[in-house]
Design a protein around this motif. Structure first.
Motif, PDB file in Angstrom:
ATOM      1  N   LEU A  60       0.844  -1.198   0.000  1.00  0.00           N
ATOM      2  CA  LEU A  60       0.000   0.000   0.000  1.00  0.00           C
ATOM      3  C   LEU A  60       0.878   1.245   0.000  1.00  0.00           C
ATOM      4  N   ARG A  61       0.616   2.138  -0.922  1.00  0.00           N
ATOM      5  CA  ARG A  61       1.344   3.407  -0.982  1.00  0.00           C
ATOM      6  C   ARG A  61       0.396   4.536  -0.585  1.00  0.00           C
ATOM      7  N   LEU A  62       0.825   5.359   0.337  1.00  0.00           N
ATOM      8  CA  LEU A  62      -0.045   6.413   0.867  1.00  0.00           C
ATOM      9  C   LEU A  62      -0.026   7.641  -0.036  1.00  0.00           C
ATOM     10  N   GLU A  63      -1.214   8.131  -0.368  1.00  0.00           N
ATOM     11  CA  GLU A  63      -1.294   9.418  -1.030  1.00  0.00           C
ATOM     12  C   GLU A  63      -0.938  10.513  -0.029  1.00  0.00           C
ATOM     13  N   GLU A  64      -0.427  11.618  -0.525  1.00  0.00           N
ATOM     14  CA  GLU A  64       0.064  12.678   0.354  1.00  0.00           C
ATOM     15  C   GLU A  64      -1.023  13.190   1.291  1.00  0.00           C
ATOM     16  N   ALA A  65      -2.243  13.355   0.774  1.00  0.00           N
ATOM     17  CA  ALA A  65      -3.322  13.880   1.610  1.00  0.00           C
ATOM     18  C   ALA A  65      -3.677  12.905   2.726  1.00  0.00           C
ATOM     19  N   VAL A  66      -3.643  11.599   2.423  1.00  0.00           N
ATOM     20  CA  VAL A  66      -3.935  10.586   3.436  1.00  0.00           C
ATOM     21  C   VAL A  66      -2.840  10.581   4.495  1.00  0.00           C
ATOM     22  N   ALA A  67      -1.582  10.651   4.065  1.00  0.00           N
ATOM     23  CA  ALA A  67      -0.469  10.670   5.017  1.00  0.00           C
ATOM     24  C   ALA A  67      -0.566  11.867   5.950  1.00  0.00           C
ATOM     25  N   GLU A  68      -0.937  13.027   5.399  1.00  0.00           N
ATOM     26  CA  GLU A  68      -1.061  14.218   6.234  1.00  0.00           C
ATOM     27  C   GLU A  68      -2.202  14.060   7.238  1.00  0.00           C
ATOM     28  N   ALA A  69      -3.291  13.452   6.798  1.00  0.00           N
ATOM     29  CA  ALA A  69      -4.413  13.236   7.715  1.00  0.00           C
ATOM     30  C   ALA A  69      -4.020  12.278   8.834  1.00  0.00           C
ATOM     31  N   LEU A  70      -3.258  11.270   8.505  1.00  0.00           N
ATOM     32  CA  LEU A  70      -2.806  10.324   9.524  1.00  0.00           C
ATOM     33  C   LEU A  70      -1.841  10.993  10.494  1.00  0.00           C
ATOM     34  N   ASP A  71      -0.960  11.834   9.969  1.00  0.00           N
ATOM     35  CA  ASP A  71      -0.028  12.549  10.840  1.00  0.00           C
ATOM     36  C   ASP A  71      -0.768  13.399  11.870  1.00  0.00           C
ATOM     37  N   GLY A  72      -1.919  13.916  11.485  1.00  0.00           N
ATOM     38  CA  GLY A  72      -2.676  14.782  12.388  1.00  0.00           C
ATOM     39  C   GLY A  72      -3.729  14.064  13.199  1.00  0.00           C
ATOM     40  N   LEU A  73      -3.753  12.734  13.113  1.00  0.00           N
ATOM     41  CA  LEU A  73      -4.807  11.977  13.790  1.00  0.00           C
ATOM     42  C   LEU A  73      -4.685  12.036  15.312  1.00  0.00           C
ATOM     43  N   LEU A  74      -3.470  11.966  15.833  1.00  0.00           N
ATOM     44  CA  LEU A  74      -3.278  11.889  17.278  1.00  0.00           C
ATOM     45  C   LEU A  74      -3.319  13.275  17.893  1.00  0.00           C
ATOM     46  N   PRO A  75      -4.080  13.478  18.938  1.00  0.00           N
ATOM     47  CA  PRO A  75      -4.073  14.785  19.606  1.00  0.00           C
ATOM     48  C   PRO A  75      -2.716  15.038  20.259  1.00  0.00           C
ATOM     49  N   PRO A  76      -2.366  16.308  20.517  1.00  0.00           N
ATOM     50  CA  PRO A  76      -1.045  16.635  21.071  1.00  0.00           C
ATOM     51  C   PRO A  76      -0.720  15.891  22.365  1.00  0.00           C
ATOM     52  N   HIS A  77      -1.720  15.608  23.189  1.00  0.00           N
ATOM     53  CA  HIS A  77      -1.476  14.941  24.465  1.00  0.00           C
ATOM     54  C   HIS A  77      -1.373  13.425  24.326  1.00  0.00           C
ATOM     55  N   GLY A  78      -1.578  12.913  23.120  1.00  0.00           N
ATOM     56  CA  GLY A  78      -1.482  11.473  22.904  1.00  0.00           C
ATOM     57  C   GLY A  78      -2.773  10.760  23.257  1.00  0.00           C
TER      58      GLY A  78
END
Length: 325
Positions: A290-308
């Motif tokens: 599976l290769r991640l599209e850039e928009a999907v990767a960015e959404a995943l990067d932002g999935l976790l809230p700052p406090h974890g």
């Protein structure tokens, strides 16, 4: 199955390995763990991970028997240095004497004459890491161990160990919701040519889209003691998992595949999901293609809230042993 290099000098291994903790019953009874090992072999997995404290040695015995005559075609990894106690948190022993004895015992249980990757499972605060690494280097020189790894070591400790003998792999928890390695540990691994082997890459099932209810888990399942499955924490964590499932649906894949593909998109990271289910195994390994599209990767990067995520990684006694140095 695509491959990657284990450490700067190899060997080549499958891009995902098989974690051995479920084989030893940590998530409930394992009816036929050997069948999962054989299926993983058939699907191209060549890295198999276990430890001498999984099931008090049962994990190694199960894996050794399951690999059987196909053992020479894989990289076999095991760990030592954690000691079971009847009550309270486990003990630690990184002494040269223990490492030598434990290696011999693991070789017997695994039914092999060499351990391809031998980890010190935790840093023993009573033993300088240089002494532990010296003993592991002796095992390499004796031909009983191929390569050396560390688990849950702080960056400075990794550097000290690497100065004594090359460290091929550092194993620690890394996933979409446990990203502590990104600040310092992962950069030091890349600097040193050390592969980061990511355990619990699916958050013990929550990042695989499963609506886990601890009340239905079998006795002995580790998640009964996992703070992230405790009342008050489970609800917010399930909400995070639901967000991942929604992103996966938009991307036309499953949450487990997406979570593992996100890890694989990071250089030098090798996930080792564990499972007792053939369908889950096939889904996990599908992440390698599976290769991640850039928009999907960015959404995943932002999935976790700052406090974890809600809750600590481990109960207090175990938490005190991680990222030590």
């Amino acid at each position: 199955m695509r491959t990657t290099s284990l450490g700067r000098s190899g060997p080549a291994v499958s891009a995902l390995g098989l974690g051995g903790l479920p084989l030893a019953g940590a998530y409930g009874p394992a009816d036929d763990p050997a069948a999962i090992v054989r299926h993983a072999l058939d699907l191209g997995v060549t890295l198999f991970d276990t430890a001498d404290y999984y099931g008090r040695g049962a994990g190694e015995e199960i894996l050794g028997r399951a690999l059987g005559r196909r053992r020479d075609g894989v990289v076999l990894a095991t760990k030592t240095g954690i000691l079971h106690r009847d009550g309270g948190p486990p003990g630690l022993d990184g002494s040269p004497e223990h490492l030598r004895r434990a290696c011999e015992a693991s070789l017997r249980r695994l039914g092999t004459d060499r351990i391809d990757l031998y980890y010190l499972a935790r840093i023993d605060p009573r033993v300088p890491v240089e002494e532990s690494m010296g003993a592991l280097a002796e095992l390499v020189a004796a031909g009983k161990v191929g390569r050396v790894g560390l688990c849950e070591a702080a960056p400075a400790t990794l550097r000290r160990a690497h100065a004594v003998h090359p460290v091929s792999a550092l194993q620690t928890e890394y996933s979409l919701w446990e990203r502590h390695v990104e600040a310092e540990i992962l950069p030091v691994c890349r600097e040193s040519g050390v592969t980061l082997v990511a355990y619990r890459p699916l958050g013990s099932g929550l990042l695989a889209g499963r609506r886990i209810d601890p009340r239905t888990l079998p006795p002995g399942d580790f998640r009964h003691r996992d703070p992230r499955f405790a009342p008050g924490n489970l609800g917010p964590n399930l909400a995070l998992a639901d967000e991942l499932t929604a992103l996966a649906r938009q991307a036309g894949t499953g949450p487990a595949e997406l979570a593992l593909a996100w890890l694989l998109s990071h250089d030098g990271v090798l996930p080792i999901p564990g499972t007792l289910d053939r369908t889950h195994l096939e889904a996990d390994l599908g992440a390698a293609e599976l290769r991640l599209e850039e928009a999907v990767a960015e959404a995943l990067d932002g999935l976790l809230p700052p406090h974890g995520p809600a809750g600590e990684r481990y109960p207090p006694g175990l938490l005190a042993t991680v990222d030590h140095g």
